[in-house]
Design a protein around this motif. Structure first.
Motif, PDB file in Angstrom:
ATOM      1  N   VAL A 198      36.850  77.957  48.392  1.00 10.13           N
ATOM      2  CA  VAL A 198      37.128  76.609  47.895  1.00 10.13           C
ATOM      3  C   VAL A 198      38.578  76.229  48.195  1.00 10.13           C
ATOM      4  O   VAL A 198      38.874  75.121  48.666  1.00 10.13           O
ATOM      5  CB  VAL A 198      36.856  76.531  46.380  1.00 10.13           C
ATOM      6  CG1 VAL A 198      37.250  75.158  45.830  1.00 10.13           C
ATOM      7  CG2 VAL A 198      35.384  76.802  46.093  1.00 10.13           C
ATOM      8  N   ILE A 199      39.487  77.169  47.928  1.00  7.90           N
ATOM      9  CA  ILE A 199      40.901  76.906  48.215  1.00  7.90           C
ATOM     10  C   ILE A 199      41.112  76.709  49.714  1.00  7.90           C
ATOM     11  O   ILE A 199      41.857  75.815  50.139  1.00  7.90           O
ATOM     12  CB  ILE A 199      41.768  78.068  47.691  1.00  7.90           C
ATOM     13  CG1 ILE A 199      41.652  78.170  46.172  1.00  7.90           C
ATOM     14  CG2 ILE A 199      43.226  77.877  48.098  1.00  7.90           C
ATOM     15  CD1 ILE A 199      42.330  79.393  45.594  1.00  7.90           C
ATOM     16  N   GLY A 200      40.457  77.527  50.516  1.00  9.40           N
ATOM     17  CA  GLY A 200      40.582  77.387  51.965  1.00  9.40           C
ATOM     18  C   GLY A 200      40.116  76.031  52.450  1.00  9.40           C
ATOM     19  O   GLY A 200      40.718  75.438  53.358  1.00  9.40           O
ATOM     20  N   ASP A 201      39.050  75.517  51.854  1.00  9.10           N
ATOM     21  CA  ASP A 201      38.565  74.194  52.228  1.00  9.10           C
ATOM     22  C   ASP A 201      39.609  73.129  51.904  1.00  9.10           C
ATOM     23  O   ASP A 201      39.808  72.177  52.674  1.00  9.10           O
ATOM     24  CB  ASP A 201      37.262  73.880  51.488  1.00  9.10           C
ATOM     25  CG  ASP A 201      36.085  74.683  52.024  1.00  9.10           C
ATOM     26  OD1 ASP A 201      36.221  75.272  53.120  1.00  9.10           O
ATOM     27  OD2 ASP A 201      35.041  74.729  51.352  1.00  9.10           O
ATOM     28  N   PHE A 202      40.278  73.259  50.745  1.00  5.75           N
ATOM     29  CA  PHE A 202      41.315  72.297  50.383  1.00  5.75           C
ATOM     30  C   PHE A 202      42.461  72.328  51.384  1.00  5.75           C
ATOM     31  O   PHE A 202      42.938  71.284  51.833  1.00  5.75           O
ATOM     32  CB  PHE A 202      41.849  72.594  48.978  1.00  5.75           C
ATOM     33  CG  PHE A 202      43.067  71.780  48.616  1.00  5.75           C
ATOM     34  CD1 PHE A 202      42.940  70.449  48.246  1.00  5.75           C
ATOM     35  CD2 PHE A 202      44.332  72.350  48.660  1.00  5.75           C
ATOM     36  CE1 PHE A 202      44.057  69.698  47.925  1.00  5.75           C
ATOM     37  CE2 PHE A 202      45.458  71.599  48.343  1.00  5.75           C
ATOM     38  CZ  PHE A 202      45.315  70.271  47.970  1.00  5.75           C
ATOM     39  N   VAL A 203      42.920  73.520  51.735  1.00  7.41           N
ATOM     40  CA  VAL A 203      44.035  73.642  52.671  1.00  7.41           C
ATOM     41  C   VAL A 203      43.672  73.044  54.020  1.00  7.41           C
ATOM     42  O   VAL A 203      44.453  72.304  54.625  1.00  7.41           O
ATOM     43  CB  VAL A 203      44.459  75.120  52.814  1.00  7.41           C
ATOM     44  CG1 VAL A 203      45.521  75.278  53.895  1.00  7.41           C
ATOM     45  CG2 VAL A 203      44.970  75.657  51.486  1.00  7.41           C
ATOM     46  N   SER A 204      42.460  73.327  54.502  1.00  9.50           N
ATOM     47  CA  SER A 204      42.020  72.772  55.786  1.00  9.50           C
ATOM     48  C   SER A 204      41.880  71.260  55.723  1.00  9.50           C
ATOM     49  O   SER A 204      42.210  70.546  56.671  1.00  9.50           O
ATOM     50  CB  SER A 204      40.689  73.400  56.198  1.00  9.50           C
ATOM     51  OG  SER A 204      40.823  74.792  56.405  1.00  9.50           O
ATOM     52  N   GLU A 205      41.397  70.758  54.587  1.00  8.76           N
ATOM     53  CA  GLU A 205      41.191  69.322  54.423  1.00  8.76           C
ATOM     54  C   GLU A 205      42.519  68.577  54.337  1.00  8.76           C
ATOM     55  O   GLU A 205      42.690  67.518  54.935  1.00  8.76           O
ATOM     56  CB  GLU A 205      40.367  69.050  53.159  1.00  8.76           C
ATOM     57  CG  GLU A 205      40.062  67.591  52.894  1.00  8.76           C
ATOM     58  CD  GLU A 205      39.056  67.000  53.856  1.00  8.76           C
ATOM     59  OE1 GLU A 205      39.086  65.768  54.080  1.00  8.76           O
ATOM     60  OE2 GLU A 205      38.238  67.757  54.405  1.00  8.76           O
ATOM     61  N   ALA A 206      43.464  69.130  53.595  1.00  2.00           N
ATOM     62  CA  ALA A 206      44.713  68.419  53.331  1.00  2.00           C
ATOM     63  C   ALA A 206      45.705  68.513  54.476  1.00  2.00           C
ATOM     64  O   ALA A 206      46.490  67.590  54.698  1.00  2.00           O
ATOM     65  CB  ALA A 206      45.355  68.959  52.053  1.00  2.00           C
ATOM     66  N   SER A 207      45.699  69.602  55.210  1.00  2.00           N
ATOM     67  CA  SER A 207      46.725  69.853  56.222  1.00  2.00           C
ATOM     68  C   SER A 207      46.502  69.024  57.474  1.00  2.00           C
ATOM     69  O   SER A 207      45.373  68.869  57.935  1.00  2.00           O
ATOM     70  CB  SER A 207      46.749  71.340  56.594  1.00  2.00           C
ATOM     71  OG  SER A 207      46.964  72.149  55.459  1.00  2.00           O
ATOM     72  N   ALA A 208      47.601  68.523  58.038  1.00  2.00           N
ATOM     73  CA  ALA A 208      47.502  67.709  59.253  1.00  2.00           C
ATOM     74  C   ALA A 208      48.643  68.031  60.208  1.00  2.00           C
ATOM     75  O   ALA A 208      49.566  67.229  60.404  1.00  2.00           O
ATOM     76  CB  ALA A 208      47.513  66.221  58.891  1.00  2.00           C
ATOM     77  N   PRO A 209      48.637  69.229  60.812  1.00  2.00           N
ATOM     78  CA  PRO A 209      49.680  69.558  61.786  1.00  2.00           C
ATOM     79  C   PRO A 209      49.481  68.781  63.079  1.00  2.00           C
ATOM     80  O   PRO A 209      48.421  68.198  63.325  1.00  2.00           O
ATOM     81  CB  PRO A 209      49.464  71.058  62.010  1.00  2.00           C
ATOM     82  CG  PRO A 209      47.996  71.257  61.773  1.00  2.00           C
ATOM     83  CD  PRO A 209      47.635  70.295  60.674  1.00  2.00           C
ATOM     84  N   VAL A 210      50.525  68.746  63.876  1.00  3.17           N
ATOM     85  CA  VAL A 210      50.389  68.201  65.229  1.00  3.17           C
ATOM     86  C   VAL A 210      49.377  69.043  65.986  1.00  3.17           C
ATOM     87  O   VAL A 210      49.341  70.262  65.835  1.00  3.17           O
ATOM     88  CB  VAL A 210      51.761  68.213  65.941  1.00  3.17           C
ATOM     89  CG1 VAL A 210      51.619  67.801  67.401  1.00  3.17           C
ATOM     90  CG2 VAL A 210      52.744  67.302  65.205  1.00  3.17           C
ATOM     91  N   ARG A 211      48.545  68.383  66.779  1.00  4.16           N
ATOM     92  CA  ARG A 211      47.483  69.098  67.491  1.00  4.16           C
ATOM     93  C   ARG A 211      48.055  70.238  68.325  1.00  4.16           C
ATOM     94  O   ARG A 211      48.996  70.065  69.101  1.00  4.16           O
ATOM     95  CB  ARG A 211      46.714  68.132  68.394  1.00  4.16           C
ATOM     96  CG  ARG A 211      45.593  68.797  69.186  1.00  4.16           C
ATOM     97  CD  ARG A 211      44.809  67.795  69.988  1.00  4.16           C
ATOM     98  NE  ARG A 211      44.146  66.813  69.131  1.00  4.16           N
ATOM     99  CZ  ARG A 211      43.385  65.812  69.591  1.00  4.16           C
ATOM    100  NH1 ARG A 211      43.223  65.670  70.895  1.00  4.16           N
ATOM    101  NH2 ARG A 211      42.825  64.969  68.749  1.00  4.16           N
ATOM    102  N   GLY A 212      47.476  71.418  68.136  1.00  4.95           N
ATOM    103  CA  GLY A 212      47.888  72.576  68.911  1.00  4.95           C
ATOM    104  C   GLY A 212      49.131  73.271  68.394  1.00  4.95           C
ATOM    105  O   GLY A 212      49.592  74.249  68.984  1.00  4.95           O
TER     106      GLY A 212
END
Length: 325
Positions: free
Chosen positions: A47-61
């Motif tokens: 569940v925590i991993g899903d939040f981190v993946s959902e919220a994070s927006a790094p520059v592509r690559g």
């Protein structure tokens, strides 16, 4: 003539100076604790991993960026005490994360602009200072589609960040920026530079590694636009913490986080968070304590997941201790 964005950064520098009157002390805010979660059929770590993946927006690559340069916050177009509170609060959160804070008369690299015409302002800024938003360098921004979303999508708060791949040992930017020289080249802005001055930076690599890199991603500047017509249901404290979250981390403006205890939900559900929650604090702590030199972006996410998991465990232990007779 000075560009529109440069003018706003200068205005923010003036606004960042000490103001008369007392602003609310950011340290007196009571944080919202992350409550225990009941997860049916799924591991908490997932569940925590899903939040981190959902919220994070790094520059592509690229990996997740964070601030290495001293942070200087400026707020434009808000009343004195509100502006001072937001600037002080973002600065305090950054300091708690170990970020160096700019000194007196520093030039703001986080600029918060309040307006009742957010879309028009975003369009004007990106048109007048296109290179400030799309630098033309590899790995520094989220691209044209994300910039159009920044301009065209109505939100209470919208933000744009520029980061840069950087030599972790020297702090030197590892990509050449258009029109910028690596050595003094006169007042022509690079027009009279020699070819050697315009070559991409040379980064010394002591040893080749498939797991680690000398290049890390560091924040360079952030522009946050607040639509004053859409923030009536939140307090200055809530707004300040929201701005802190989206200016100190690369957060996806389209993230669906309503199922999590986060300040990111404050505009849709103002009563759910008085400020940064323990979930948010753990996210930021995981980001700023992670080992940036790892080549794998998954490793960065793993550090943040582990940080939130530890915070949740501490709160569960505290709740269990308080429940003991």
């Amino acid at each position: 003539m000075m560009g529109l964005l440069s003018s706003l950064f200068m205005a923010a520098a003036l606004a960042a100076q000490p103001l008369p009157g007392e602003a609310q002390d950011p340290g007196t805010q009571t944080p919202v604790e992350l409550e225990g979660l009941t997860v049916t059929g799924r591991r908490l770590t997932d569940v925590i991993g899903d939040f981190v993946s959902e919220a994070s927006a790094p520059v592509r690559g690229r990996g997740l960026a964070r601030w290495r340069d001293p942070v200087c916050v400026g707020v434009v177009n808000l009343r004195g005490e509100a502006a001072a509170y937001i600037a002080d609060r973002v600065t305090a959160v950054a300091a708690d994360l170990g970020v160096t804070i700019g000194g007196d008369n520093c030039r703001p690299n986080i600029v918060v602009i309040a307006t009742d015409e957010a879309g028009a302002l975003a369009a004007a800024l990106t048109e007048a200072q296109r290179r400030a938003f799309r630098t033309g360098s590899t790995g520094t921004d989220r691209g044209g589609a994300a910039l159009r979303d920044f301009v065209e999508t109505e939100r209470p708060v919208r933000w744009w960040q520029v980061s840069a791949p950087t030599d972790s040992r020297t702090g030197q930017i590892a990509v050449r920026r258009p029109g910028e020289c690596l050595a003094p080249c006169g007042d022509s802005g690079g027009a009279g530079a020699t070819s050697s001055q315009l070559f991409a930076p040379q980064i010394v690599v002591d040893s080749a590694s498939l797991l680690r890199s000398t290049i890390v991603d560091n924040m360079r500047r952030a522009v946050v636009i607040v639509d004053v017509d859409d923030i009536q249901n939140v307090s200055v404290a809530q707004l300040a913490d929201y701005v802190a979250m989206v200016s100190l981390a690369q957060i996806d403006p389209n993230a669906q986080t309503d199922g999590y205890a986060s300040i990111l939900n404050v505009f849709a559900m103002p009563d759910t968070a008085e400020g940064l929650t323990e979930w948010d604090r753990a996210y930021l702590a995981g980001l700023y304590n992670s080992e940036q030199n790892l080549r794998s972006t998954v490793a960065n996410h793993g550090d943040i997941v582990a940080s939130i998991r530890r915070a949740h465990g501490r709160l569960v232990e505290q709740a269990e201790a308080e429940a003991q007779p």
